[in-house]
Design a protein around this motif. Structure first.
Motif, short mmCIF file in Angstrom:
data_model
loop_
_atom_site.label_atom_id
_atom_site.label_comp_id
_atom_site.label_asym_id
_atom_site.label_seq_id
_atom_site.Cartn_x
_atom_site.Cartn_y
_atom_site.Cartn_z
N PRO A 166 -39.09 122.15 68.30
CA PRO A 166 -39.27 123.27 69.09
C PRO A 166 -38.35 123.63 70.12
N GLY A 167 -37.72 124.56 70.00
CA GLY A 167 -36.55 125.32 71.33
C GLY A 167 -37.75 125.77 72.55
N ALA A 168 -37.00 126.38 72.56
CA ALA A 168 -37.52 126.70 74.32
C ALA A 168 -38.08 128.42 74.38
N ASN A 169 -39.24 128.60 74.40
CA ASN A 169 -40.42 129.08 74.28
C ASN A 169 -40.45 129.38 72.52
N GLN A 170 -40.95 127.79 71.96
CA GLN A 170 -41.69 127.79 70.40
C GLN A 170 -42.69 126.39 70.50
N VAL A 171 -42.85 126.25 69.64
CA VAL A 171 -44.07 125.32 69.46
C VAL A 171 -43.90 125.04 68.53
N ARG A 172 -44.40 123.81 68.00
CA ARG A 172 -44.71 122.46 66.86
C ARG A 172 -46.37 122.84 66.40
N VAL A 173 -46.43 123.30 64.91
CA VAL A 173 -47.82 123.11 64.99
C VAL A 173 -47.59 122.19 63.53
N LYS A 174 -48.61 121.44 64.05
CA LYS A 174 -49.33 119.89 62.62
C LYS A 174 -50.51 120.41 62.18
N LEU A 175 -49.62 121.13 60.74
CA LEU A 175 -50.64 121.94 59.83
C LEU A 175 -51.62 121.40 58.79
N GLU A 176 -52.74 121.98 59.10
CA GLU A 176 -53.91 121.37 58.76
C GLU A 176 -54.35 122.20 57.12
N GLY A 177 -54.02 123.47 56.96
CA GLY A 177 -53.36 124.15 55.89
C GLY A 177 -52.87 125.19 55.66
N CYS A 178 -52.16 126.18 54.49
CA CYS A 178 -51.85 127.63 54.41
C CYS A 178 -52.08 127.93 53.46
N GLY A 179 -51.95 128.88 53.27
CA GLY A 179 -52.64 129.66 52.18
C GLY A 179 -52.06 130.05 51.39
N LEU A 180 -51.67 130.50 49.77
CA LEU A 180 -50.65 131.08 49.13
C LEU A 180 -50.54 132.35 48.55
N CYS A 181 -50.00 133.65 49.15
CA CYS A 181 -49.92 134.69 49.03
C CYS A 181 -49.37 134.73 47.75
N ALA A 182 -49.46 136.30 46.76
CA ALA A 182 -48.78 136.90 45.59
C ALA A 182 -47.56 137.13 46.36
N SER A 183 -47.20 137.31 46.98
CA SER A 183 -45.78 137.78 47.58
C SER A 183 -44.86 136.98 47.52
N ASN A 184 -45.35 135.07 47.25
CA ASN A 184 -44.46 134.29 46.39
C ASN A 184 -44.15 134.59 44.97
N ILE A 185 -44.49 135.20 44.32
CA ILE A 185 -44.74 135.05 43.22
C ILE A 185 -43.58 135.49 42.88
N PRO A 186 -42.68 136.98 43.00
CA PRO A 186 -41.21 136.79 43.22
C PRO A 186 -39.93 135.45 43.53
N VAL A 187 -40.39 134.99 44.28
CA VAL A 187 -39.55 133.04 44.32
C VAL A 187 -39.51 132.63 43.49
N TRP A 188 -41.39 132.35 43.43
CA TRP A 188 -41.27 131.35 42.25
C TRP A 188 -40.80 131.94 40.63
N GLU A 189 -41.25 132.64 40.21
CA GLU A 189 -40.20 133.02 38.76
C GLU A 189 -38.89 133.15 39.16
N GLY A 190 -38.54 133.21 40.04
CA GLY A 190 -37.06 133.54 39.79
C GLY A 190 -36.60 134.93 39.17
N ARG A 191 -35.42 135.67 41.06
CA ARG A 191 -35.18 136.89 40.79
C ARG A 191 -34.04 136.54 40.92
N GLU A 192 -32.52 137.94 40.60
CA GLU A 192 -30.98 137.38 40.69
C GLU A 192 -31.22 137.24 42.49
N TRP A 193 -31.59 138.18 43.52
CA TRP A 193 -31.34 138.15 44.76
C TRP A 193 -31.29 136.59 44.70
N PHE A 194 -32.42 135.27 44.56
CA PHE A 194 -32.86 134.60 45.08
C PHE A 194 -32.00 133.34 45.10
N ASN A 195 -32.04 132.84 46.50
CA ASN A 195 -30.86 131.27 46.30
C ASN A 195 -31.19 130.44 46.17
#
Length: 338
Positions: free
Chosen positions: A43-72
């Motif tokens: 973490p830099g100034a004014n930041q924190v580091r979180v040791k994650l317990e979990g993270c939800g999956l969001c439907a907005s992730n689908i395009p980058v998972w499937e692939g689109r021409e604008w993703f690298n």
């Protein structure tokens, strides 16, 4: 690896050492994900580091998972995970409101990983009453913000189109406010979820004109004072307009991210609809929503736990993405847990 002097971390004993790396999911190509060992972020100034317990999956992730021409590819490690929660394990210089050991929901963007960095003003402390409970803050906060923008109150008839995680939460919130709720969705399972969340009527999203006729019958031809579209698709958006009463409010909660939309602006104009795009771009509005979600869960206005239907580990995140896309029967909300 030694921490900088500006960091506050858990105390070490003489035998303890800090791990310099962590595991993170990396999308290396469309529909290809690897768990890699990557540098542990500091973490830099004014930041924190979180040791994650979990993270939800969001439907907005689908395009980058499937692939689109604008993703690298490869995508940055941990990206696009943005629904993380966990324990603060390090803080940067200038952080005073959050301390090591605080359990928080974080608004951060690389949370498909063991740790993530967040700005200190973009985490929300979780109370002891929620100890041990999953808390994907971003989507819960999103539901609260959409509900606020929807201006739903007792006595109104509210139609909600698309009963996934967001739609189910909005059913709960609308019922808690005293509204009559009509839930419209494609999957029989999602209609059952809507009933469990308190929907007064459920309609299968299959035939455009039959749905309009059914809602007309249920409302004596007046239609609904509030209609919330949660699908992100063109047809349900136009259907939502048809179901909105004169001078009613059409709330667009779906994430429309895959191109232009053709809508019946003549109908919207003729009925004098207020059309509300209920998306927040200001991170602090998201934080307000997450804080409101904490209170709503504590008070029982929403019960998200029964909507967490699928749990995966980081090692089988590929399966999680597959299920997020295919939506097997029984699927509402997936969590990656660590």
């Amino acid at each position: 690896m030694q921490h900088q002097d500006t960091l506050t971390t858990e105390k070490k004993t003489a035998t303890q050492t800090y791990v310099a790396t962590m595991q993170a999911a990396v999308l290396t190509a469309p529909k290809t994900v690897e768990v890699q060992e990557v540098p542990l972020p500091e973490p830099g100034a004014n930041q924190v580091r979180v040791k994650l317990e979990g993270c939800g999956l969001c439907a907005s992730n689908i395009p980058v998972w499937e692939g689109r021409e604008w993703f690298n590819y490869p995508v940055e490690a941990g990206n696009p995970g943005h629904e993380g929660w966990g324990l603060v394990d390090a803080v940067g210089e200038g952080v005073t409101d959050v301390k090591v050991g605080d359990r928080v929901a974080a608004l951060s963007y690389k949370s498909y990983a063991a740790y993530d960095i967040a700005d200190a003003d973009k985490v929300v402390k979780l109370p002891d009453t929620l100890a041990g409970k999953p808390f994907p803050g971003e989507p819960l906060g999103c539901a609260m913000n959409i509900f606020k923008r929807s201006d739903i109150s007792a006595g109104q008839t509210v139609a909600i189109l698309g009963i996934g995680f967001l739609g189910a939460l909005l059913v709960q919130l609308a019922k808690n406010a005293g509204a009559r709720v009509i839930a419209i969705s494609q999957r029989d399972f999602s209609l059952d979820v809507a009933k469990q969340c308190g929907a007064d009527e459920v309609i299968k999203m299959d035939d455009h004109y039959k749905i309009i006729q059914k809602v007309s019958e249920l409302t004596n031809g007046k239609f609904c004072e509030r209609v919330v579209e949660c699908t992100g698709k063109e047809w349900p958006l136009n259907l939502a307009g048809e179901l909105t009463a004169e001078r009613g409010k059409l709330i667009i909660a779906g994430f429309h991210q895959d191109g232009m939309r053709q809508v019946n602006i003549q109908l919207w104009n003729w009925r004098g609809l207020d059309v509300i795009n209920a998306h927040e771009r200001d991170p602090q509005e998201y934080i307000k929503g997450i804080k409101a979600a904490v209170i709503a869960v504590e008070q029982g206005a929403i019960d998200p736990e029964k909507l967490y239907t699928h749990t995966y580990t980081l090692e089988n995140i590929g399966e999680a993405f597959h299920d997020l896309t295919s939506r097997p029967d029984g699927f509402v909300k997936a969590l990656i847990t660590f």
